[in-house]
Write an enzyme that holds these catalytic residues in place. Structure first.
Site, PDB file in Angstrom:
ATOM      1  N   THR A   1       0.851  -1.190   0.000  1.00 46.62           N
ATOM      2  CA  THR A   1       0.000   0.000   0.000  1.00 46.62           C
ATOM      3  C   THR A   1       0.884   1.236   0.000  1.00 46.62           C
ATOM      4  OG1 THR A   1      -1.994   0.889   1.011  1.00 46.62           O
ATOM      5  CG2 THR A   1      -0.188   0.372   2.504  1.00 46.62           C
TER       6      THR A   1
ATOM      7  N   ALA B   1      -0.402   5.807  -7.280  1.00 45.85           N
ATOM      8  CA  ALA B   1      -1.308   4.761  -7.774  1.00 45.85           C
ATOM      9  C   ALA B   1      -1.177   4.569  -9.282  1.00 45.85           C
ATOM     10  CB  ALA B   1      -2.749   5.095  -7.405  1.00 45.85           C
TER      11      ALA B   1
ATOM     12  N   CYS C   1       2.488   2.538  -9.150  1.00 42.39           N
ATOM     13  CA  CYS C   1       2.653   1.337  -8.323  1.00 42.39           C
ATOM     14  C   CYS C   1       1.432   0.424  -8.436  1.00 42.39           C
ATOM     15  CB  CYS C   1       2.862   1.751  -6.863  1.00 42.39           C
ATOM     16  SG  CYS C   1       2.960   0.356  -5.733  1.00 42.39           S
TER      17      CYS C   1
ATOM     18  N   THR D   1      -0.908  -0.086  -5.257  1.00 46.29           N
ATOM     19  CA  THR D   1      -1.569   1.100  -4.719  1.00 46.29           C
ATOM     20  C   THR D   1      -2.740   1.449  -5.628  1.00 46.29           C
ATOM     21  OG1 THR D   1       0.534   1.923  -3.842  1.00 46.29           O
ATOM     22  CG2 THR D   1      -1.224   3.543  -4.105  1.00 46.29           C
TER      23      THR D   1
END
EC number: 3.4.25.2
Length: 175
Positions: free
Chosen positions: A2, A156, A159, A162
């Site tokens: 995360t 996000a 990655c 994420t």
């Protein structure tokens, strides 16, 4: 994993995190809440890593905050000592960001309690992307919350661990 980020700007402290929970290469959940208030609402905490491990550590930190009310640094150091020396806790795989009105800290299983130089930091799989984005936006007229949200959006986009489902907690900061 995360991404969790904390931004201090304009008298505000913002902690934000995405909601993705992955198991290997599979997304198991997209709306997990990895950022929350603890310690009678005076502290915000976010975690990255194994969820059950993180909840164990959050519970321990809350107990330390009860033991040392209003002393986030002391509570964090005591948690880090336990985390490093306790045979059971030592195997927990998580990392935490915690913040109150005056301080932001990153707490690791290695016993590190790190205070970022300017109150802005990030952890997790997209942490470096989010941190770079946030630092680039600090000199703009964007608020702390806008910076945190945009930084997570950028992380996000890069990655795979994420997502864009962001949870934000906000505190008033000192000075």
């Amino acid at each position: 994993m995360t991404t969790i980020i904390t931004v201090r700007k304009g008298g505000k402290v913002v902690m934000a995190g995405d909601g993705q929970v992955s198991l290997g290469q599979t997304v198991m959940k997209g709306n997990a809440r990895k950022v929350r208030r603890i310690g009678k609402g005076e502290v915000v905490a976010g975690f990255a890593g194994a969820t059950a491990d993180a909840f164990t550590l959050l519970e321990r930190l809350e107990k330390k905050l009860e033991q040392y009310p209003g002393q986030l640094m002391r509570a964090a150091v005591e948690l880090a000592k336990d985390w490093r020396t306790d045979k059971y806790l030592r195997n927990l795989e998580a990392m935490m960001l915690v913040a109150d009105k005056s301080i932001t800290l990153a707490i690791t299983g290695n016993g590190d309690v790190l205070e970022p130089e300017h109150g802005t930091t990030a952890i997790g799989s997209g942490g470096n992307f989010a941190l770079a984005a946030a630092l680039a936006l600090m000199d703009t007229d964007k608020s702390a919350e806008e910076i945190a949200r945009r930084a997570l959006d950028i992380a996000a986009d890069i990655c795979v661990y994420t997502n864009h489902n962001v949870v934000v907690e906000l505190l008033d900061a000192e000075g």
